[in-house]
Design an enzyme around this catalytic site. Structure first.
Site, PDB file in Angstrom:
ATOM      1  N   CYS A 175     -11.648  15.574  -8.686  1.00 61.28           N
ATOM      2  CA  CYS A 175     -11.520  15.055  -7.332  1.00 61.28           C
ATOM      3  C   CYS A 175     -11.730  16.154  -6.299  1.00 61.28           C
ATOM      4  O   CYS A 175     -11.333  17.299  -6.497  1.00 61.28           O
ATOM      5  CB  CYS A 175     -10.137  14.448  -7.174  1.00 61.28           C
ATOM      6  SG  CYS A 175      -9.876  13.741  -5.544  1.00 61.28           S
TER       7      CYS A 175
ATOM      8  N   CYS B 151      -6.884  18.122  -3.690  1.00 64.00           N
ATOM      9  CA  CYS B 151      -7.369  18.684  -4.956  1.00 64.00           C
ATOM     10  C   CYS B 151      -8.408  19.778  -4.782  1.00 64.00           C
ATOM     11  O   CYS B 151      -8.649  20.547  -5.718  1.00 64.00           O
ATOM     12  CB  CYS B 151      -8.008  17.585  -5.804  1.00 64.00           C
ATOM     13  SG  CYS B 151      -6.880  16.254  -6.229  1.00 64.00           S
TER      14      CYS B 151
ATOM     15  N   CYS C  54     -10.774  15.623  -2.986  1.00 66.21           N
ATOM     16  CA  CYS C  54     -10.007  15.245  -1.795  1.00 66.21           C
ATOM     17  C   CYS C  54      -9.337  16.507  -1.238  1.00 66.21           C
ATOM     18  O   CYS C  54      -9.248  17.516  -1.938  1.00 66.21           O
ATOM     19  CB  CYS C  54      -8.988  14.164  -2.136  1.00 66.21           C
ATOM     20  SG  CYS C  54      -7.472  14.791  -2.868  1.00 66.21           S
TER      21      CYS C  54
ATOM     22  N   ASP D 136      12.191  -2.668   5.234  1.00 64.95           N
ATOM     23  CA  ASP D 136      12.516  -3.705   4.255  1.00 64.95           C
ATOM     24  C   ASP D 136      14.036  -3.866   4.269  1.00 64.95           C
ATOM     25  O   ASP D 136      14.766  -3.050   4.831  1.00 64.95           O
ATOM     26  CB  ASP D 136      11.970  -3.336   2.873  1.00 64.95           C
ATOM     27  CG  ASP D 136      11.826  -4.568   1.972  1.00 64.95           C
ATOM     28  OD1 ASP D 136      12.267  -5.669   2.382  1.00 64.95           O
ATOM     29  OD2 ASP D 136      11.286  -4.436   0.849  1.00 64.95           O
TER      30      ASP D 136
ATOM     31  N   ASP E 209      15.214 -11.822   1.746  1.00 64.77           N
ATOM     32  CA  ASP E 209      14.722 -12.939   0.937  1.00 64.77           C
ATOM     33  C   ASP E 209      15.258 -12.812  -0.485  1.00 64.77           C
ATOM     34  O   ASP E 209      15.819 -11.789  -0.856  1.00 64.77           O
ATOM     35  CB  ASP E 209      13.186 -12.925   0.931  1.00 64.77           C
ATOM     36  CG  ASP E 209      12.619 -11.559   0.550  1.00 64.77           C
ATOM     37  OD1 ASP E 209      13.114 -10.544   1.069  1.00 64.77           O
ATOM     38  OD2 ASP E 209      11.699 -11.512  -0.291  1.00 64.77           O
TER      39      ASP E 209
HETATM   40  N1  GUN Z   1       9.553  -5.217  -2.121  1.00 62.53           N
HETATM   41  C1  GUN Z   1       8.857  -5.531  -3.224  1.00 62.53           C
HETATM   42  N2  GUN Z   1       8.948  -6.868  -3.467  1.00 62.53           N
HETATM   43  C2  GUN Z   1       9.710  -7.390  -2.490  1.00 62.53           C
HETATM   44  C3  GUN Z   1      10.141  -8.721  -2.181  1.00 62.53           C
HETATM   45  O1  GUN Z   1       9.854  -9.691  -2.881  1.00 62.53           O
HETATM   46  N3  GUN Z   1      10.902  -8.878  -1.050  1.00 62.53           N
HETATM   47  C4  GUN Z   1      11.230  -7.819  -0.237  1.00 62.53           C
HETATM   48  N4  GUN Z   1      11.951  -8.046   0.842  1.00 62.53           N
HETATM   49  N5  GUN Z   1      10.834  -6.566  -0.521  1.00 62.53           N
HETATM   50  C5  GUN Z   1      10.088  -6.366  -1.628  1.00 62.53           C
HETATM   51 ZN    ZN Z   2      -7.625  14.421  -5.138  1.00 66.81          ZN
END
Ligand code: GUN
Ligand code: ZN
Length: 650
Positions: free
Chosen positions: A273, A278, A275, A88, A123
């Site tokens: 749980c 757990c 899993c 990201d 963005d």
């Molecule tokens: N992570 C959570 N929401 C967003 C978003 O709107 N844009 C980006 N780039 N990362 C995010």
């Molecule tokens: Zn669990």
């Protein structure tokens, strides 16, 4: 590149080719913080089997040590993760902190240079509280930055984020514009505040608006969706990828994620749980742990729970039961139930992707089931395509066991012996003429015997709608012997109703469109029936086999002569998939039609429809079953478009 492998409506199982390898979707990408790791990336890959993760390039870039290592050895080595890494851009940090000290160009180039498999544009995070103008400006900037990023991405795949806050037209417009750019995946952004405040109805609107504008051949990532309770609903609406930082965040404050919701360790009375995290634990053993151990255990539990749910969702897609699963999951929390209820407002859009039929039956889980696109499809086609026979009397039966014609056979016989009567069942789907009783979802549906007021109200409304343009001399509701007496006292003659002939006509019009029955059955019609079940198997017209009727969903499969009749009777492109020359040659030999060879097709085709494969001069080359809608066939570069049953030589 994305290839669709299995689908149920908008929900789909796909394989996505990335620079770091193949990824099967729907999938969850755990968020890894490059500075603190609760569960190591290596463990995520090897122990949990997560083939992809997401990390934040902005955090890496802002730490000298991490930045240098990432630039010199790559992000895969930095994190010690052999799978697919998505990054990201810092947008989320700008939403949280108000600003970031990096530009779009710089952060996109940085993601490319550290060897990210899927990078993200910087963005603008459009917040739910924003007004239209501010949102619209942010969409402009986001689209512009995406355009800039396309030229910088190199071999990295690029995520073009759909923004637009709660303005559905802005979302759709943003999605449409991004679809025209050379990006590879489409995250839906700006939705974290909606999920944090449980505004799931708004989330549904946002996803639908985005999907309307997005090209279907690219995966859709729901940014920040990391709670297992919403996976089924989001997948149902066509989301393919999720990311979760919550598994670790929640773990830090002692919260367990379950498909039924979140539970704080302090409020839990028992560990329910089993899993791998757990297993063998108890409340006592957990309270004996130090904070770090406990946090690690809960984080691992959260990851397991999400992984199991993703697999469960995939199974539902493969089996045709994603609606049932989503409806069950949405009963976990009233806010999710609002999300589910909001789907009713999008049924026109959802119906375009609604398959003709499914392998698994329609299970009623509550009044929301009545708004499923399969129920809407029936209602729409019944009122638009069904033609009432000209008869004296209409007898209405209560809903009963399916198929209705067997349940009410003796009553129908008794009435028909004294009058010219037709029969309709007052079903939860609305009026079902007896000759349509075998089609999906009518025959393949299960409702509780004890009906609720909503189901009853819907049935009444639709019965009333039918009554407005009915042409029968008289309508009665069957109440046993008394009704028969009444009919006998006023009836004239005996029945001219031929259920088999009515059935083939009604099903043909319902399945292929108004007028199909006249086109298909023009001539001397002969029916071949099963000796054991007495159900219609084949329809011959003037000696030629035109259609076969399927026992499982009550619809027809086309035979070459049926396809010829429909091709001659309906103008192009109705019911057709038009393929190029290269494909036509293969399809004539009975080979499947693949995306990339389709020139055009009927926009009304729905998944699993019977279609006529033709070449550019409208010559039939094959008959088969459509796997995709028109927009999908034209958008995908890879994968099956029509499963050919038979090639047709000229
Ligand atoms: N992570 C959570 N929401 C967003 C978003 O709107 N844009 C980006 N780039 N990362 C995010
Ligand atoms: Zn669990």
């Amino acid at each position: 590149m994305l290839e669709l492998l299995k689908r149920d409506g908008l929900a789909r199982i796909c394989s996505l080719e990335t620079p770091g390898g193949m990824l099967e979707t729907p999938c969850l990408l755990p968020v890894v913080n490059p500075r603190i790791s609760t569960v190591s990336p290596r463990e995520l890959y090897e122990d949990f089997g997560f083939k992809a993760l997401i990390t934040n390039s902005y955090i890496i870039r802002n730490n000298r040590e991490l930045k240098e290592k990432a630039l010199s050895s790559g992000v895969h080595e930095l994190l010690d993760f052999p799978g697919i890494i998505m990054t990201d851009s810092g947008t989320f940090q700008s939403y949280v902190h108000g600003e970031v000290d990096v530009g779009n160009r710089e952060i996109v180039e940085f993601q490319r240079d550290i060897g990210s498999d899927i990078g993200t544009v910087l963005d603008i995070f459009t917040e739910p509280s924003w007004g239209r103008e501010r949102t619209s400006e942010a969409v402009e900037v986001t689209v512009e930055r995406t355009r800039e990023a396309v030229d910088l991405k190199g071999r990295m795949m690029l995520g073009g984020v759909v923004q637009g806050s709660l303005f559905e037209d802005l979302r759709e417009d943003c999605a449409r514009r991004l679809s025209k750019l050379n990006v590879d995946i489409h995250p839906i952004g700006g939705v974290v505040p909606l999920m944090e405040t449980y505004r799931f109805a708004d989330l549904v609107d946002v996803i639908v608006a985005s999907k309307k504008g997005l090209i279907p051949s690219r995966p859709v990532h729901l940014f920040g969706a990391g709670h297992p309770m919403i996976f089924a609903l989001a997948v149902l609406l066509g989301c393919d990828m999720f990311d979760s930082a919550s598994y670790a965040k929640y773990a830090r404050d002692g919260r367990f994620m379950f498909v039924e919701g979140t539970m704080h360790l302090e409020d839990m009375k028992r560990i329910s749980c089993d899993c791998p995290a757990c297993r063998g634990q108890s409340m006592e053993s957990m309270s004996g742990m130090n904070q770090e151990e406990r946090c690690r255990l809960i984080a691992r539990h959260n990851l397991h729970e999400m992984k199991i749910e993703i697999e469960r969702v995939k199974r539902a897609i493969a089996e045709g039961s994603i609606w049932e699963l989503a409806e069950q999951r949405c009963r976990s929390h009233p806010a999710l139930l609002s999300g589910l209820r909001r789907l009713a407002e999008h049924k026109v859009f959802l119906e375009k992707y609604e398959p003709l039929s499914r392998d698994s039956p329609f299970f009623y889980t509550g009044k929301e089931s009545l708004d499923r696109p399969s129920a809407y499809r029936y209602e729409k086609r019944f009122f638009e395509r069904y033609k009432q026979p000209q008869m004296d009397i209409l007898v209405g039966f209560e809903d009963g066991r399916r198929p209705y014609a067997s349940t009410y056979s003796s009553e129908m016989r008794a009435v028909s012996s004294v009058s010219d009567a037709h029969f309709v069942v007052m079903s939860p789907f609305g009026p079902v003429p007896i000759e349509l009783d075998e089609i999906y979802p009518i025959a393949q549906s299960l409702f509780p015997d004890i009906k609720d007021a909503d189901t009853d109200l819907k049935m009444r409304k639709l019965m009333e709608r039918m009554s407005h343009d009915q042409t029968y001399g008289m309508c009665v509701i069957w109440e046993g012997e008394e009704t028969l007496k009444t009919i006998r006292s006023i009836a004239r003659g005996t029945s001219k109703f031929d259920i088999d002939m009515s059935r083939i006509r009604a099903v043909a019009d319902y399945q292929f469109g108004e007028g199909a029955s006249s086109i298909l059955f023009d001539g001397e019609v002969k029916l071949v029936k099963s000796k054991t079940t007495l159900r219609i198997r084949n329809v011959l017209v003037d000696g030629a086999h035109v259609l076969s009727m399927r026992a499982d969903d009550g619809f027809f499969t086309l035979r070459p002569e049926g396809a010829r009749r429909l091709r001659n009777g309906f103008t192009s492109p109705k019911l057709r998939v038009i393929v190029n020359k290269d494909s036509a040659e293969f399809n004539r030999q009975g080979k499947n039609v693949f995306c990339g060879f389709v020139l055009d097709c009927d926009d009304e085709i729905v998944p699993f429809d019977e279609v006529i494969v033709v070449d550019e001069s409208d010559t039939i080359v094959a008959i088969g079953r459509a796997m995709l809608t028109r927009t999908e066939m034209l958008a995908f570069k890879k994968g099956l478009a029509v499963k050919v049953r038979e090639g047709v030589a000229t």
